[in-house]
Design an enzyme around this catalytic site. Sequence first.
Site, mmCIF file in Angstrom:
data_model
loop_
_atom_site.group_PDB
_atom_site.id
_atom_site.type_symbol
_atom_site.label_atom_id
_atom_site.label_comp_id
_atom_site.label_asym_id
_atom_site.label_seq_id
_atom_site.Cartn_x
_atom_site.Cartn_y
_atom_site.Cartn_z
ATOM 1 N N ARG A 167 13.836 1.349 70.645
ATOM 2 C CA ARG A 167 14.821 2.430 70.758
ATOM 3 C C ARG A 167 14.635 3.181 72.070
ATOM 4 O O ARG A 167 13.522 3.542 72.442
ATOM 5 C CB ARG A 167 14.637 3.393 69.585
ATOM 6 C CG ARG A 167 15.381 4.726 69.714
ATOM 7 C CD ARG A 167 15.067 5.567 68.496
ATOM 8 N NE ARG A 167 15.652 6.879 68.495
ATOM 9 C CZ ARG A 167 14.972 8.025 68.620
ATOM 10 N NH1 ARG A 167 13.651 8.007 68.793
ATOM 11 N NH2 ARG A 167 15.574 9.174 68.564
ATOM 12 N N ARG A 189 21.976 23.725 72.890
ATOM 13 C CA ARG A 189 20.678 24.146 73.447
ATOM 14 C C ARG A 189 20.798 25.498 74.120
ATOM 15 O O ARG A 189 21.861 25.848 74.638
ATOM 16 C CB ARG A 189 20.197 23.142 74.511
ATOM 17 C CG ARG A 189 19.520 21.949 73.921
ATOM 18 C CD ARG A 189 18.932 21.049 74.986
ATOM 19 N NE ARG A 189 18.361 19.874 74.366
ATOM 20 C CZ ARG A 189 17.079 19.755 74.002
ATOM 21 N NH1 ARG A 189 16.232 20.731 74.254
ATOM 22 N NH2 ARG A 189 16.644 18.665 73.422
ATOM 23 N N LYS A 199 23.548 8.281 62.835
ATOM 24 C CA LYS A 199 22.402 9.127 62.473
ATOM 25 C C LYS A 199 22.902 10.256 61.576
ATOM 26 O O LYS A 199 23.765 11.033 61.976
ATOM 27 C CB LYS A 199 21.751 9.703 63.730
ATOM 28 C CG LYS A 199 21.036 8.630 64.554
ATOM 29 C CD LYS A 199 20.626 9.144 65.914
ATOM 30 C CE LYS A 199 19.467 10.119 65.867
ATOM 31 N NZ LYS A 199 19.167 10.655 67.216
ATOM 32 N N THR A 209 11.365 9.113 61.817
ATOM 33 C CA THR A 209 10.737 10.364 62.261
ATOM 34 C C THR A 209 9.630 10.878 61.344
ATOM 35 O O THR A 209 9.798 10.988 60.141
ATOM 36 C CB THR A 209 11.803 11.469 62.506
ATOM 37 O OG1 THR A 209 12.826 10.923 63.325
ATOM 38 C CG2 THR A 209 11.208 12.678 63.187
HETATM 39 C C1 LIG Z 1 15.663 10.460 65.109
HETATM 40 C C2 LIG Z 1 15.986 11.737 65.240
HETATM 41 O O1 LIG Z 1 16.675 12.184 66.331
HETATM 42 P P1 LIG Z 1 16.049 12.749 67.679
HETATM 43 O O2 LIG Z 1 14.751 12.029 67.860
HETATM 44 O O3 LIG Z 1 17.089 12.390 68.687
HETATM 45 O O4 LIG Z 1 15.935 14.199 67.428
HETATM 46 C C3 LIG Z 1 15.662 12.734 64.199
HETATM 47 O O5 LIG Z 1 16.155 13.852 64.289
HETATM 48 O O6 LIG Z 1 14.960 12.357 63.245
#
Ligand SMILES: C=C(OP(=O)(O)O)C(=O)O
Length: 481
Positions: A38, A79, A230, A288
């Site tokens: 990724r 942001r 996502k 994550t």
């Molecule tokens: C994969 C994710 O997105 P990012 O790493 O872009 O925050 C997340 O939020 O779990």
Amino acid sequence: MNAVQSYRHTKIIATIGPATDSPEKLQAMISAGVDMIRLNMAHGTVQWVEEIIAKIRAASAVVHREVAVMMDVKGPEVRTGVVAEDIELQIGDRLELHSAAIDPDAGNVIQPGSYRVSVNYPDLPHDLEVGAKVLIDSGLLHSTVIEKSDRMVSVQIETPGTLTSRRHINLPGTLIKLPALTKKDEADLLAGIKAGLDFVALSFVRQAADVVTLRDFLKSHGSEARIISKIEDHAGVVNMHSIIHETDAVMVARGDLGIEIAFQNLPIVQSKLIEACMQQGKPVIVATHLLESMISSPMPTRAEISDVSNAVREQADAIMLSGETTVGAYPLESIDVLKKIIESIEPSVGSQVNESIHLYTPKAKMLRSSVSLAAELGNSAVVVFTRSGFLAYVLGALRAYKVPILAFTDIPTTFHQLLLPWGVEPFLMDFSDDPEETIQNALQLLRERGFVDPESWLVVITNALADGQIIDSLQLRQAGA
Ligand SMILES: C=C(OP(=O)(O)O)C(=O)O
Ligand SMILES: Nc1ncnc2c1ncn2[C@@H]1O[C@H](COP(=O)(O)OP(=O)(O)O)[C@@H](O)[C@H]1O
């Protein structure tokens, strides 16, 4: 033990970063078993894209193992702007969020206990109501809107912390009207398409129309990349079924999701997303904080081992590392830990085939019979020939343990895209006009690569010639010597 018996069904995705972007580290990660890499465009530039995809493909060629490449576009992120000096915020302090730039001469300090900062989203004052929650710095600083005007929102700080420049803002429960694709996303995508990406992950998918926007963009630039939506906020969760219908795959993006919804609901939402994807036959990635402590420690915590095991038991198609492989001190160890947990847990999961999946066409229904037959035979695999990848994606969604899905295609992009679904092992091979010759070539390749032994049973889903006509058929064969 042959390859059929020692087969890993759950796929591994690793995010690339400074800890892993050298040719040596890339080769080591790919050899260690990463199925997809990724690129997180929250940190990457257009120039980096071309360079890194070429490096990944070169590393694959050295170690003779292909990986898929996913570009995770930054998406509509809100942001804060730049602050001249860090701001120490205390409970009860007031912070003004301005939709226009702040005059540098005026500075960020209004008076002690009262501060101002700009935000990159002009419509913020229109979208936020008094009483709404505003979370700053990835959920660390909690605040509530107490006042608003046309160009500014004032919040009261509820948890102390330091505000530095360009911090991520989450607005739980507020539907923001930013476009699904920003200018940066489009520029990144054009570079990725040119360099040959296989998947695009779209951040903050809030509705099915966001997926259509990306699909139209990809099509208009001649890209066959598959879309991973996502799910990372409340709107994405509410609209999950229509999003899943439209998308090619889903990512449970737990980093942001765990901020945008109540954290105690995260496990329930994860399970629901996995179930909904399995019903619609779409791959799902759990992402994550899987091994977050391994950013700085060579061993995972007991809780992390349980979390990874849970994702494997819930039958996610793939699990994804982020910080562990981008900036962590132990990227290869993290991959090894995932592999060990997968190998330990998968054999303990019940061997029930996915009964919830909706199969519409007769050919798709035939696939369920093929995996049931293979499961009953033992020491068996399903062999399938596919161009669009559809048949192999459905076979993966059927979740047949100990039944490798050996998927042959003659299209390079499809080959890479088959690296994502659960249990699918893709092979790139030319197809002949004669179906039997193609099958014989496939069996030969499987024997050479040690995927089958002479006694292995193969359930082959293939075209066959019957009285001059091509028909769909399901054949039972032994691999042979
Ligand atoms: C994969 C994710 O997105 P990012 O790493 O872009 O925050 C997340 O939020 O779990
Ligand atoms: N034995 C075979 N030899 C050559 N091509 C085959 C053989 N079996 C299937 N194919 C090809 O594989 C592809 C399978 O396509 P299809 O059934 O539409 O599934 P998918 O949508 O997964 O590509 C078709 O292009 C078909 O002609």
